[in-house]
Structure formats: structure tokens, C-alpha cells
Design a protein around this motif. Structure first.
Motif, mmCIF file in Angstrom:
data_model
loop_
_atom_site.group_PDB
_atom_site.id
_atom_site.type_symbol
_atom_site.label_atom_id
_atom_site.label_comp_id
_atom_site.label_asym_id
_atom_site.label_seq_id
_atom_site.Cartn_x
_atom_site.Cartn_y
_atom_site.Cartn_z
ATOM 1 N N SER A 1 11.080 22.851 -81.316
ATOM 2 C CA SER A 1 10.090 23.856 -81.734
ATOM 3 C C SER A 1 10.719 24.988 -82.533
ATOM 4 N N HIS A 2 11.912 25.400 -82.115
ATOM 5 C CA HIS A 2 12.633 26.460 -82.845
ATOM 6 C C HIS A 2 14.086 26.421 -82.426
ATOM 7 N N LEU A 3 14.912 27.173 -83.155
ATOM 8 C CA LEU A 3 16.355 26.979 -83.027
ATOM 9 C C LEU A 3 17.022 27.897 -82.002
ATOM 10 N N HIS A 4 16.268 28.539 -81.122
ATOM 11 C CA HIS A 4 16.921 29.309 -80.062
ATOM 12 C C HIS A 4 17.706 28.356 -79.150
ATOM 13 N N GLY A 5 18.834 28.871 -78.646
ATOM 14 C CA GLY A 5 19.735 28.033 -77.857
ATOM 15 C C GLY A 5 19.090 27.407 -76.645
ATOM 16 N N ASP A 6 18.151 28.119 -76.009
ATOM 17 C CA ASP A 6 17.551 27.568 -74.779
ATOM 18 C C ASP A 6 16.611 26.397 -75.080
ATOM 19 N N HIS A 7 16.433 26.072 -76.369
ATOM 20 C CA HIS A 7 15.617 24.917 -76.761
ATOM 21 C C HIS A 7 16.438 23.860 -77.490
ATOM 22 N N LEU A 8 17.722 24.137 -77.681
ATOM 23 C CA LEU A 8 18.506 23.323 -78.607
ATOM 24 C C LEU A 8 19.894 22.927 -78.113
ATOM 25 N N PHE B 1 4.362 32.565 -84.538
ATOM 26 C CA PHE B 1 5.170 33.770 -84.770
ATOM 27 C C PHE B 1 6.060 33.999 -83.556
ATOM 28 N N HIS B 2 7.375 34.174 -83.827
ATOM 29 C CA HIS B 2 8.355 34.390 -82.758
ATOM 30 C C HIS B 2 9.508 35.179 -83.365
ATOM 31 N N ARG B 3 10.531 35.475 -82.595
ATOM 32 C CA ARG B 3 11.655 36.232 -83.150
ATOM 33 C C ARG B 3 12.342 35.479 -84.283
ATOM 34 N N GLY C 1 5.724 25.885 -79.134
ATOM 35 C CA GLY C 1 7.013 26.538 -78.877
ATOM 36 C C GLY C 1 6.802 27.997 -78.523
ATOM 37 N N ASP C 2 7.901 28.723 -78.340
ATOM 38 C CA ASP C 2 7.841 30.148 -78.023
ATOM 39 C C ASP C 2 7.035 30.870 -79.100
ATOM 40 N N CYS C 3 6.185 31.802 -78.690
ATOM 41 C CA CYS C 3 5.387 32.537 -79.666
ATOM 42 C C CYS C 3 4.699 33.734 -79.044
ATOM 43 N N GLY D 1 8.718 38.419 -78.753
ATOM 44 C CA GLY D 1 8.114 37.248 -79.391
ATOM 45 C C GLY D 1 7.493 36.287 -78.405
ATOM 46 N N HIS D 2 7.130 36.784 -77.228
ATOM 47 C CA HIS D 2 6.608 35.902 -76.176
ATOM 48 C C HIS D 2 5.154 36.229 -75.816
ATOM 49 N N SER D 3 4.601 35.414 -74.925
ATOM 50 C CA SER D 3 3.206 35.538 -74.534
ATOM 51 C C SER D 3 3.054 35.794 -73.036
#
Ligand SMILES: [Zn+2]
Ligand SMILES: [Zn+2]
Ligand SMILES: [Zn+2]
Ligand SMILES: [Zn+2]
Lengths: 370, 370
Positions: free
Chosen positions: A61-68, A184-186, A255-257, A293-295
């Protein structure tokens, strides 16, 4: 055809012994598609009922470390488990994610001398400038492609936003259409919509016999939507002899948003059988959540409501929220409170709210009609 | 000063639910030095008694994924835990490892937009061509340094082999001298020798009183090795009033290898209090082990014998060897058999053999004399 969703990691920011980092698997007919791959996903997979060797597609979903951070290791371990498996496992693993993913894998696999027994391809989604604040944009210098491909890397596609539909078409085949959309996220983040194709209803065999049609190739043609001319000259339309079509299932994984961009995603996700949305922090921490950048559950509920989703799964909880089974008396942060907050926001809509937990599996059943 | 060694991961190739990927921590006076950092190390650390925030130095033996894939995530999580900690945590984290490590971290932290609350520096060891087969050499194209440093990266040193001693000097301070040495593996690999400095023996206070010396700054000078002149003109040598020096401890931690290169390492590791050596497969699989750049218990024992080590810890077991507590009747591969094989090879030497297990902590006590 069975379809289910298994959560392998439901924690945000980092893996912990009680919540893994982000990862979930959508399984259809024994094929596994992995969504996000935080550190430790391969170990979570081993602890689950799923088989790592069956992963045929990966979506980041995005390149943050906790997802990658778990992806290079997962690919290596899938490869180690491949050696004794059938030829089928040597199909190309397709990996979808934001621009930068291709370079990340090329460097992590390359510097560690990792050889895979199967080919892989990275198909990159091109973000738009409004998906993150200025500081969240990747320096193009960082992802400029240099050097040769990894020995097992096959050229991947670059996928741009289809402006008219506000979505990205990742692929379509006889069974599925898979699209992505902007969040939309960081840093730029994406949601995924997996739409199973409708299937023709059953043939009314009673009626076919009355018309004098015996089981055979003509049945197949009718089922495929073609009309058939009888010896008598009578033309039989498929609609005369087919029961109502079986609607395909729709699974939406965000993903995170802190928000969804544009109008397209709402149309795309409309009527989702299941919508997985993050709820990192409770409503009372809304400002902090949005800053990062979270919900909150209320924000997740608003998306589910706008899409008329049937089930909303809350996911990606701050590590302050322990799994329900671990909550002790006196603990301040109850994950059940997040569920309550989403349910409150969805009162009267009939949307079912579910809390994701590591190793939870949800069945996604076929519906008779829309 | 206490000194202990905690194993966080003792499995080879990949992490599994019963053996983590390679990582161990040497702790002295509350400061933690991490040796290797396979995927999942941060979670193993959380499960242990150690505190991630205390990691001040990291040593990576070689760039295989099972020793490295956990490092970017560990740094991010240490940083998250740093925010509320004291200033002390903002010291630079020094990271030592083979050439290529700097680029690996720059890309993994950079593409994921990971910001750390502390600076870090990567000090790279320059391998020699005889540390691996031809195909194990890193393409220089792969590690050519391009682009700017990571925002929290400080320039690191490049450390070359000191040919006369056959070792690499990583650093020395008032307490320790830390060196590395070359191993042969599928890709260049290193061992590390942590030598604590000898400490002066206790002052013989009885004798000092007889000489008419009262407690004060002169005591400190004697302890620091300086001679002192009494009012009477008599010169007191430190050796007259100091008991025998307390020998510093020596800990040797070897990365994956099928052999040690050169003569220097044997001198360097001579008399090690503890020597950690891999034993991926049993003696009966020697050919396969060597083919893959690995060792058997017999090979590990030969290194311990050559170094006159006091204790040999076997580590980095193939995942086919379950931890002792998990072995069931009928299991073919017993990790206890690896211990027996090493003990057999060390018969009569007095070297103690220990099997590493996840979360095992070994105390390293001071000795009275050599
Ligand atoms: Zn996240
Ligand atoms: Zn994120
Ligand atoms: Zn290894
Ligand atoms: Zn290795």
C-alpha cells in the motif's frame, strides 16, 4: 469458489509480540495474494494455516517500513520452500506498489546476494503530488533506476492514474479486476479494490429439455452468453434459460490514510462485501491521528458508509491497544472501544463492524443477488 | 563490571517460530552491543529482558539476509522508543559491517522515509578477494555511493585489513579493543574479537599505610601506573603496592563460515573466555555444509581448540534442528547430537561446549589470573 481474508499483522508502526506489523492474505482457490508485508510476516505466515509457497501476488500500500520491511525476507523464504515444489511455483510473482519499490527490492536482494528460484516483477504506481505533504515526496534521485536488473527480476510496468475513473488498473483476467486508488498519508499511500467478475446464473435445465435441447456444447454457448438457433428455427436467448447472474464479490483493502482522494474510489468500492480500513487511534485522539496521516474509527466508518460497504474491518491499531484476549483490568486503552466508536458512527446503516486480530480469518461468501 | 551474552536468534537461513534469525547481544554495564540483526530481531528483543533503547553499537558479520534484514526496522523502533528517553540515547549509533552495508541502510531507510531521532554512522570493512568464491563478490556497481547521505547519517570510516596482524581494528577506548578478522563464506564474512583491557590489581592498602601514604590522589597515580616519590625521597613503584592485574575478558563471535582466513585470528582469539561459532549442520553433512560455506560441530571445535578457548558456543543451527525442549520422540535431528559431536572433538581439552538457544544468557565472569 471459496474466498477468505487472513490477518497476519494488525499493529501499527512496528511489530510486537502481541501484534505483528501490517500484512494480510486474500485467498481464493488456494492462491494467496499478500497485502503489505511488515517485518516478521514470514514468521506470522508460518504460524498461520496458510502456505508461503502459494503467494502469487503481492500488493504494497505504501513504502513505510511497517508495511514493507518483511518483503525481501519473505521472498527469500518462499524461494527456499520452492525447491521441492512443483513447476507451478516458478510462475512470476507480480508485486504492485508505489514508485520506489522496484529500487528497494533490487538493492535489498542484490546487496544480500539473494537468489530466488522464481522470477518477479515490480509494477509501480505513480503517485500524484496531492497524496502527501511536501516532505513525504520521494526524492527522485532516490529511485532513479540505475544498474542492471536483479537476476530474477523481470521488467515491470509503470501504472499511472486513469484520470477519468480516478483509479489505477493493476490487472484484469477472467476472474478478477483489480484496481488501486489514492489515499492521503505522510507518504503516498494506496487502497486496493479486488472485484470478482459476475458469473452467469445456472442454466434452467427443465426449460432446456422442454425446448428439446440436450446437454452438450450448446449449453456452454448459452452459458457464455451466446444465443442458439434450434432445428425448428427458434432462437433461444441466454436470458430465457439462465437464472440470475451470481454477483462477483468485492474486497477493498486500504493502506494507511487520513483521507481518500477524489470521487472515483467511492464509486469503485461501492457495495463492497468487505472494506478493511485503518483505525490507528480512538476518536479522542483524532488530531494526533490526522497529524500522523492516520484515521480514527469514526473516520473509517465514514468511508464505509460512503461506499455502502457490508462489513467494515478495523485494522492497524496503535500498539497501545492490546488484543482483546490480553486486555487486563485497569488497562486504559481497550480495542473494543474502537469497535464501539465505529458502530456508533454507523448506527442504523446495518454495516457490521469487525476488529482485525492477528490470525483472524474472515470468509467472504457468494451472494445470491445484489 | 558485569558482562553477559544473550542469544536472540539461533537459526540459520530464515527466522521460524521456534528459532529466530541470527542476532545476539553483548551487554556490559547496561550498554548493549548487537551482533547481527536478522528479521524479527526487534520482536525477539522485546521478548527478552534487554532494552532496545540501550543498543549503542551494531556489528554485522556479513550481508546475508538472515543476518541483516532486521536492521532497518530495529533502528526505526529504537528511535520510536527514544523520544521519551534521556539525552544519552541521542549518541551516534556506530554500525560496523562489510562494504555494501552503508548503501543498504541508506536505501532502506531512505525509500521508507524513516527518520531517526539519533545519528548513525556505518563503518565498512573492506573484504579481501579470498573471502568468498567469485560469485560471492559484490558488484562494485551495487555499492557505489551515490546521492546524499541519509539525514541522520554521519560519515563512517572505511577500514582495511592490517596486513601485519591479519586483523581489522574497529575501535579502541579505555575499556575495550575491538577487532575483526576474515572468514570464508559464500559471501565475505567476518568474526569479531572483543578484548576487555586488563585492569590494575587492587592497591595493597596495608603496605601503603606502612609506607606512610594516606588515601588521596597519590593512590590514584599509583593505580594509573605512575611511580610516586615520598617525602623521605623513597620512590614507590606501582608494582610494589599493586596486586596482580585483573585480566580483561575476551569474547569472540564468528559469522557464518567454512573456515577462518590467515594466522592472525588464532593469535587474536587466543585464550578467549567464550567463542561463538556456527554449526549449521551435523558432522555427517560436512560436504553439504562446506558447499554452502558453513561448518559442522567438528569444524567449530577445531577453531576453539586452535584458539585455546575456554567455552565454545555452537550457534546458527539449520531449522531442521528444533530447540531441545521441542524435540519429540521419533525426531531425526537432535541438536544435542551437535553438542556431542563437538565434545567428542574436544575430548581432553577441557573446553566446555554450550548449545545456543533463543533467549539463553551466558555470564562472562572476571578471572583472577590468566
Ligand atoms: Zn503503518
Ligand atoms: Zn504508514
Ligand atoms: Zn546465516
Ligand atoms: Zn550466511
Amino acid at each position: 469458489m471459496t474466498m477468505d481474508l487472513t490477518f497476519l499483522g494488525t499493529g501499527s508502526a512496528y511489530p510486537s509480540p502481541h501484534r505483528g506489523a501490517s500484512a494480510l492474505v486474500l485467498r481464493t482457490d488456494g492462491e494467496c495474494w499478500l497485502f503489505d508485508c511488515g517485518e516478521g510476516t514470514q514468521t506470522q505466515l508460518m504460524k498461520s494455516q496458510l502456505r508461503a509457497g502459494r503467494i502469487t501476488k503481492v500488493f504494497i500500500s505504501h513504502l513505510h517500513g511497517d508495511h514493507l520491511f518483511g518483503l525481501p525476507g519473505l521472498l527469500c523464504t518462499v524461494s527456499l520452500n520452492t525447491s521441492s515444489e512443483s513447476q507451478q511455483d516458478l510462475n512470476c510473482v507480480d508485486i504492485y506498489g508505489p514508485r520506489g519499490l522496484r529500487h528497494f527490492l533490487r538493492v535489498t536482494l542484490g546487496i544480500t546476494g539473494s537468489q530466488l528460484l522464481f522470477p518477479y516483477a515490480v509494477h509501480e504506481l505513480e503517485p500524484t503530488p496531492d497524496q502527501s505533504p511536501e516532505e513525504g515526496k520521494l526524492n527522485p534521485e532516490m529511485t532513479a533506476e540505475r544498474g542492471p536488473l536483479h537476476p530474477q527480476e523481470q521488467p515491470g510496468r509503470t501504472i499511472s492514474l486513469d484520470v477519468s475513473s480516478d483509479t489505477y488498473l493493476l490487472f484484469e483476467d477472467q476472474k478478477f479486476v483489480v484496481k488501486a486508488f489514492r489515499l492521503f498519508h505522510r507518504i503516498p499511500s494506496f487502497g486496493f479494490c479486488i472485484q470478482e467478475r459476475d458469473r452467469p446464473g445456472r442454466l434452467n435445465t427443465e426449460l432446456l429439455k422442454e425446448l428439446g435441447l440436450k446437454p452438450g456444447p450448446l449449453y456452454g454457448r448459452l452459458k457464455a452468453g451466446e444465443s442458439v438457433t434450434l432445428e425448428s428455427g427458434r432462437v433461444v436467448q441466454p436470458s430465457e434459460v439462465l437464472e440470475e447472474a451470481i454477483p462477483g464479490r468485492k474486497v477493498c483493502i486500504l493502506g494507511d490514510c487520513s483521507s481518500v482522494l477524489g470521487e472515483g474510489p467511492q464509486r469503485l468500492c461501492s457495495g463492497a462485501d468487505i472494506l478493511v480500513h485503518e483505525a490507528t487511534l480512538g476518536n479522542e485522539h483524532r488530531e494526533k491521528a490526522v497529524d500522523h496521516g492516520h484515521s480514527t474509527p469514526e473516520m473509517a466508518a465514514a468511508v464505509a458508509r460512503a461506499c455502502c460497504a457490508r462489513r467494515l474491518v478495523l485494522n492497524h491499531f496503535s500498539q497501545r491497544y492490546k488484543p482483546s484476549a490480553m486486555v487486563k483490568e485497569g488497562d486504559e486503552d481497550h480495542v473494543s472501544e474502537l469497535k464501539r466508536q465505529a458502530e456508533e458512527a454507523l448506527q442504523g446503516t446495518g454495516v457490521e463492524v469487525i476488529l482485525a486480530e492477528d490470525f483472524l480469518t474472515l470468509q467472504i461468501s457468494l451472494r445470491r443477488s445484489r
